[in-house]
Design an enzyme around this catalytic site. Structure first.
Site, mmCIF file in Angstrom:
data_model
loop_
_atom_site.group_PDB
_atom_site.id
_atom_site.type_symbol
_atom_site.label_atom_id
_atom_site.label_comp_id
_atom_site.label_asym_id
_atom_site.label_seq_id
_atom_site.Cartn_x
_atom_site.Cartn_y
_atom_site.Cartn_z
ATOM 1 N N ASN A 8 0.862 -1.182 0.000
ATOM 2 C CA ASN A 8 0.000 0.000 0.000
ATOM 3 C C ASN A 8 0.903 1.237 0.000
ATOM 4 O O ASN A 8 1.470 1.591 1.019
ATOM 5 C CB ASN A 8 -0.889 -0.034 1.258
ATOM 6 C CG ASN A 8 -1.730 1.221 1.400
ATOM 7 O OD1 ASN A 8 -1.851 2.016 0.468
ATOM 8 N ND2 ASN A 8 -2.320 1.396 2.574
ATOM 9 N N LYS A 10 0.079 4.261 -0.369
ATOM 10 C CA LYS A 10 -0.588 5.465 0.155
ATOM 11 C C LYS A 10 -0.340 6.643 -0.816
ATOM 12 O O LYS A 10 -0.294 6.414 -2.028
ATOM 13 C CB LYS A 10 -0.113 5.755 1.581
ATOM 14 C CG LYS A 10 -0.253 4.510 2.469
ATOM 15 C CD LYS A 10 -0.073 4.750 3.921
ATOM 16 C CE LYS A 10 -0.277 3.460 4.674
ATOM 17 N NZ LYS A 10 -0.148 3.609 6.114
ATOM 18 N N HIS A 98 -9.628 1.441 5.222
ATOM 19 C CA HIS A 98 -8.321 1.651 5.862
ATOM 20 C C HIS A 98 -8.500 2.676 6.984
ATOM 21 O O HIS A 98 -9.282 3.618 6.846
ATOM 22 C CB HIS A 98 -7.306 2.143 4.822
ATOM 23 C CG HIS A 98 -5.908 2.150 5.356
ATOM 24 N ND1 HIS A 98 -5.464 3.135 6.209
ATOM 25 C CD2 HIS A 98 -4.885 1.278 5.205
ATOM 26 C CE1 HIS A 98 -4.198 2.861 6.546
ATOM 27 N NE2 HIS A 98 -3.833 1.738 5.957
ATOM 28 N N GLU A 100 -6.832 5.106 7.864
ATOM 29 C CA GLU A 100 -6.585 6.500 7.468
ATOM 30 C C GLU A 100 -7.795 7.089 6.755
ATOM 31 O O GLU A 100 -7.982 8.305 6.742
ATOM 32 C CB GLU A 100 -5.310 6.576 6.606
ATOM 33 C CG GLU A 100 -4.065 6.376 7.462
ATOM 34 C CD GLU A 100 -2.870 5.806 6.733
ATOM 35 O OE1 GLU A 100 -2.851 5.789 5.490
ATOM 36 O OE2 GLU A 100 -1.934 5.359 7.435
ATOM 37 N N GLU A 170 -5.553 -4.509 10.984
ATOM 38 C CA GLU A 170 -4.490 -3.515 11.156
ATOM 39 C C GLU A 170 -4.735 -2.724 12.434
ATOM 40 O O GLU A 170 -5.546 -1.773 12.431
ATOM 41 C CB GLU A 170 -4.479 -2.543 9.973
ATOM 42 C CG GLU A 170 -4.197 -3.201 8.647
ATOM 43 C CD GLU A 170 -3.602 -2.197 7.676
ATOM 44 O OE1 GLU A 170 -2.450 -2.370 7.286
ATOM 45 O OE2 GLU A 170 -4.286 -1.222 7.332
ATOM 46 N N GLY A 176 2.368 2.586 10.789
ATOM 47 C CA GLY A 176 3.329 3.666 10.578
ATOM 48 C C GLY A 176 4.060 4.096 11.836
ATOM 49 O O GLY A 176 4.725 5.134 11.850
HETATM 50 P P1 PGA Z 1 2.724 0.569 7.715
HETATM 51 O O1 PGA Z 1 1.263 0.767 7.069
HETATM 52 O O2 PGA Z 1 3.272 -0.724 7.181
HETATM 53 O O3 PGA Z 1 3.506 1.765 7.281
HETATM 54 O O4 PGA Z 1 2.524 0.511 9.194
HETATM 55 C C1 PGA Z 1 0.399 -0.315 6.907
HETATM 56 C C2 PGA Z 1 -0.911 0.163 6.350
HETATM 57 O O5 PGA Z 1 -1.356 1.263 6.707
HETATM 58 O O6 PGA Z 1 -1.551 -0.520 5.539
#
Ligand code: PGA
Length: 259
Positions: A8, A10, A98, A100, A170, A176
């Protein structure tokens, strides 16, 4: 179950960067060990890079995903992209829900379920993301929060292609942040997700792949994938560099993975 590894990106990578990444990744994939060839690898670029990335992946075993989709079929929805449009450019998967999007764009479970339904109706496989916040975990509400989110985010029963959806667990506190759920913590949540999927979807729920996401990297991926109910990973930060991402899938030893 075949291990599924999803990148992903983003809101990262312009066209030149996306193209370079795919070129590097395909070279890594070709040179990869047996693990590379027993995993299904999916790339989720930003909308602007979807079509060229799809073209670059044509003829390769790597697959294309969108990071989001409209909850609507078509019409006056400025700025949105429909599932039909994603199907048209060769997307096979779409992320929905997700964290976010849930927090940044205030998406409710009902909206996530509509998006997942649109994907199914257009022949794409939704990757439905769920996860608890640190507050939920600390107050002992992880199971309740995750299960409520999951039940209310699934496309309605009877939706064609619903049996092909994927779930991604998640934990919000692990995304992150460099913090990862321990393999045992992740497995515990995956096991309750599995039970819930069986209740909601019957036989199909037994076969649904459940991914883990949250600070996955080449160092922790093997221990995460060694758990029974973890069938793949959703990778953010560590998917931006082709070599680092290649390490995540390219050198997995298939013998280390549960069948
Ligand atoms: P990350 O993100 O690996 O940077 O923690 C995972 C995600 O948001 O799908």
């Amino acid at each position: 179950m075949r291990t599924l590894i999803v990148a992903n990106w983003k809101m990262n990578k312009n066209l030149a960067e996306a193209s370079q990444f795919i070129q590097d990744l395909l070279a890594i994939w070709k040179a990869g060990g047996p693990g590379a060839h027993s995993t299904e690898v999916v790339i989720a670029p930003p909308y602007t890079a979807l079509s060229p990335t799809g073209e670059a992946l044509t003829g390769s075993p790597l697959r294309l995903a969108a990071q989001d989709v409209s909850a609507h079929k078509e019409g006056a929805f400025t700025g949105e992209v429909s599932a039909g449009m994603l199907a048209d450019i060769g997307c096979e998967y779409g992320l929905v829900g997700h964290s976010e999007r849930r927090s940044g764009a205030f998406e409710s479970n009902a909206i996530v379920a509509q998006k997942a339904e649109q994907l199914c109706l257009n022949g794409l496989k939704p990757i439905v993301c769920v996860g608890e916040t640190l507050g939920d975990r600390e107050s002992g509400d992880t199971a309740e929060v995750v299960l409520e989110m999951l039940r209310s985010s699934l496309p309605p029963p009877g939706t064609p292609g619903r049996d092909k959806l994927v779930v991604a667990y998640e934990p919000v506190w692990a995304i992150g942040t460099g913090l990862t759920a321990s393999p045992e913590q992740a497995q515990a949540v995956h096991a309750i997700i599995r039970d819930c999927l069986e209740e909601e979807m019957g036989e199909a729920g037994k076969r649904t792949r459940i991914l883990y996401g949250g600070s996955v990297n080449p160092q922790n991926v093997k221990s995460i994938l060694s758990q029974n109910d973890i069938h793949g990973v959703l990778v953010g930060g560590a998917s931006l560099d082709a070599i680092e991402f290649g390490r995540i899938f390219g050198y997995l030893d298939s013998e280390d993975l549960p069948s």
